[in-house]
Design a protein around this motif. Structure first.
Motif, PDB file in Angstrom:
ATOM      1  N   PHE B  85       0.801  -1.344   0.061  1.00 31.28           N
ATOM      2  CA  PHE B  85       0.043   0.166   0.014  1.00 31.28           C
ATOM      3  C   PHE B  85       0.634   1.087   0.061  1.00 31.28           C
ATOM      4  O   PHE B  85       1.767   1.323   0.785  1.00 31.28           O
ATOM      5  N   LEU B  86       0.435   2.144  -0.839  1.00 33.47           N
ATOM      6  CA  LEU B  86       1.246   3.231  -0.911  1.00 33.47           C
ATOM      7  C   LEU B  86       0.277   4.523  -0.553  1.00 33.47           C
ATOM      8  O   LEU B  86      -0.515   4.787  -1.326  1.00 33.47           O
ATOM      9  N   PRO B  87       0.218   5.091   0.823  1.00 32.23           N
ATOM     10  CA  PRO B  87      -0.579   6.114   0.824  1.00 32.23           C
ATOM     11  C   PRO B  87      -0.198   7.415   0.297  1.00 32.23           C
ATOM     12  O   PRO B  87       0.702   7.538  -0.085  1.00 32.23           O
ATOM     13  N   ALA B  88      -1.450   8.404   0.721  1.00 29.32           N
ATOM     14  CA  ALA B  88      -1.478   9.701   0.186  1.00 29.32           C
ATOM     15  C   ALA B  88      -1.256  10.402   1.288  1.00 29.32           C
ATOM     16  O   ALA B  88      -1.193  10.279   2.356  1.00 29.32           O
ATOM     17  N   SER B  89      -0.739  11.891   0.915  1.00 28.93           N
ATOM     18  CA  SER B  89      -0.419  12.658   2.228  1.00 28.93           C
ATOM     19  C   SER B  89      -1.558  13.257   2.511  1.00 28.93           C
ATOM     20  O   SER B  89      -2.663  13.468   1.759  1.00 28.93           O
ATOM     21  N   GLN B  90      -1.830  13.480   3.909  1.00 26.83           N
ATOM     22  CA  GLN B  90      -2.939  13.970   4.433  1.00 26.83           C
ATOM     23  C   GLN B  90      -2.716  15.626   4.762  1.00 26.83           C
ATOM     24  O   GLN B  90      -3.753  16.149   4.781  1.00 26.83           O
ATOM     25  N   THR B  91      -1.592  15.931   4.536  1.00 25.00           N
ATOM     26  CA  THR B  91      -1.369  17.634   4.888  1.00 25.00           C
ATOM     27  C   THR B  91      -1.252  18.338   3.652  1.00 25.00           C
ATOM     28  O   THR B  91      -1.604  19.542   3.623  1.00 25.00           O
ATOM     29  N   LYS B  92      -0.835  17.646   2.679  1.00 24.53           N
ATOM     30  CA  LYS B  92      -1.173  18.544   1.122  1.00 24.53           C
ATOM     31  C   LYS B  92      -2.183  18.435   0.565  1.00 24.53           C
ATOM     32  O   LYS B  92      -3.304  17.868   1.139  1.00 24.53           O
ATOM     33  N   ASP B  93      -2.230  19.076  -0.667  1.00 23.76           N
ATOM     34  CA  ASP B  93      -3.561  19.059  -1.531  1.00 23.76           C
ATOM     35  C   ASP B  93      -3.234  18.623  -2.554  1.00 23.76           C
ATOM     36  O   ASP B  93      -2.149  18.310  -3.107  1.00 23.76           O
ATOM     37  N   LYS B  94      -4.330  18.422  -3.655  1.00 21.95           N
ATOM     38  CA  LYS B  94      -4.278  17.570  -4.870  1.00 21.95           C
ATOM     39  C   LYS B  94      -3.139  18.669  -5.752  1.00 21.95           C
ATOM     40  O   LYS B  94      -2.630  17.816  -6.518  1.00 21.95           O
ATOM     41  N   SER B  95      -2.866  19.580  -5.513  1.00 20.34           N
ATOM     42  CA  SER B  95      -1.826  20.493  -6.511  1.00 20.34           C
ATOM     43  C   SER B  95      -0.505  20.095  -6.281  1.00 20.34           C
ATOM     44  O   SER B  95       0.322  20.371  -6.904  1.00 20.34           O
ATOM     45  N   ALA B  96      -0.325  19.371  -5.009  1.00 19.69           N
ATOM     46  CA  ALA B  96       1.000  18.840  -4.719  1.00 19.69           C
ATOM     47  C   ALA B  96       1.676  17.892  -5.847  1.00 19.69           C
ATOM     48  O   ALA B  96       2.517  17.586  -5.862  1.00 19.69           O
ATOM     49  N   LEU B  97       0.666  17.334  -6.480  1.00 22.93           N
ATOM     50  CA  LEU B  97       0.972  16.092  -7.519  1.00 22.93           C
ATOM     51  C   LEU B  97       1.520  16.879  -8.829  1.00 22.93           C
ATOM     52  O   LEU B  97       0.914  17.679  -9.451  1.00 22.93           O
ATOM     53  N   GLN B  98       2.596  16.398  -9.300  1.00 19.51           N
ATOM     54  CA  GLN B  98       3.377  16.829 -10.423  1.00 19.51           C
ATOM     55  C   GLN B  98       3.093  15.810 -11.632  1.00 19.51           C
ATOM     56  O   GLN B  98       3.852  14.545 -11.192  1.00 19.51           O
TER      57      GLN B  98
END
Lengths: 81, 269
Positions: B85-98
């Motif tokens: 399992f690879l978790p998502a960040s809970q503190t960032k938002d969707k714009s953190a993905l490049q």
């Protein structure tokens, strides 16, 4: 209609309503899903204008199972007499 | 090279994370090396459904921004050695993905795993785009109600526009999972049937999941329902997983338990 329905009457069921409303809604919404539709419309007007007076061009798209339709309706100006 | 399966829906709350978790477990149980990846940055939930929330140290954003190695962020599921399992960040938002970082991450995962199952965020914005642009297959989750079916239709219409595979002239395999079917409501004409939904969406069916109270307790416990051998929804997810692997299996026959009135009606029809 079953005998039960014949005796006790039948209202239009809500699932049927959902189906009908969705079909109508999606027929409208799917029109705008093609990214090139505006360009296509502009080019078509250019081409048709070479030969005839164009009033308006309507383009409809529809998906039905495996078939995609693109319906083009060209309204011509009435010929000048 | 692994296969990327993106689980998506448009509308929120229709069972994307639950389906992602169960499909990931199902594929792992079939002996495949699987990683479930949460792409819902800022609103992660897959961790709790899988019951792995206490084991998170790093997340996918940490990997993409170079704060840790991929192996440090990957959590192995103790119940199944094939499942990660690879978790998502809970503190960032969707714009953190490049996009380019996402590509790098997914290309690496494809080398290590047979299946990469991505839980996409609701909506059709950048988060959705990042989760779909490299997908080989898409599972579109729809519940039999007007909002969900409408949004599913919209999503199906834009998948190809966002997909790199489609740009290369190949096809993203798109299949629908119909979730939360209530047989007694379908039979009384108060809920759209599987056929009704399929007729409208016009893409192939890969799973029908009945409404099942046990899903709530499974989620409460962090144990995906597919581990429950006695539940109908668990069986439906097992079959869904095997269909992804190419098996041609019958769909569960979902019938309402007939009450007294149902029996009387039956006599007249």
């Amino acid at each position: 209609m079953s005998l039960f329905e014949a005796i006790f009457g039948r209202k239009k069921k809500s699932a049927e309503a959902a189906r009908d409303r969705l079909k109508i809604m999606l027929a409208h919404e799917r029109v705008n899903t093609l990214p090139y539709i505006d360009d296509l419309k502009r080019d078509l007007i250019e081409v048709v204008k070479k030969y005839a007076e164009v009033n308006d061009i309507k383009i409809k798209t529809e998906k039905n199972q495996d078939i995609d339709f693109l319906e083009v309706e060209i309204l011509l100006n009435p010929p000048k007499s | 090279m692994g296969t990327i399966i993106t689980v998506t829906s448009g509308k929120g709350g229709v069972g994307k994370s639950t389906t992602t978790a169960n499909v990931a477990v199902g594929l792992a149980q079939a002996g495949k090396r699987v990683v479930a990846v949460d792409f819902d940055i800022g609103l992660r939930n897959l961790d709790m459904i899988l019951g792995l929330e206490n084991r998170i140290v790093y997340d996918s954003i940490d990997v993409m921004e170079g704060r840790c190695n991929l192996s440090q962020a990957l959590i192995s599921d103790k119940r199944d050695k094939n499942l990660y399992f690879l978790p998502a960040s809970q503190t960032k938002d969707k714009s953190a993905l490049q996009k380019e970082k996402v590509r790098e991450l997914l290309e690496t995962l494809k080398k290590d795993f047979d299946y990469i199952v991505i839980d996409s965020p609701a909506g059709i914005e950048s988060g959705f785009e990042n989760s779909i642009f490299l997908a080989d297959e898409a599972l579109i989750i729809a519940t039999p109600d007007v909002s969900s079916v409408r949004d599913a239709d919209r999503v199906i219409g834009i998948i190809d526009a966002k997909s790199e595979k489609a740009k290369e002239g190949k096809e993203v395999k798109k299949r629908v999972v119909i979730n939360r079917i209530k047989p007694e409501m379908v039979e009384s004409g108060e809920m759209m049937s599987v056929d009704d939904v399929l007729n409208i969406l016009a893409i192939p069916l890969i799973g029908v999941i009945p409404e099942d109270k046990k899903i709530i307790s499974a989620t409460n416990l962090g144990e995906p329902i597919i581990y429950d051998k006695n539940s109908l929804a668990g069986e439906a997810y097992r079959r869904l997983s095997r269909r992804i692997l190419g098996e041609d299996l019958e769909f569960l026959e979902l019938k309402a338990k007939k009450g007294f009135l149902g029996i009387i009606k039956g006599l007249f029809s």
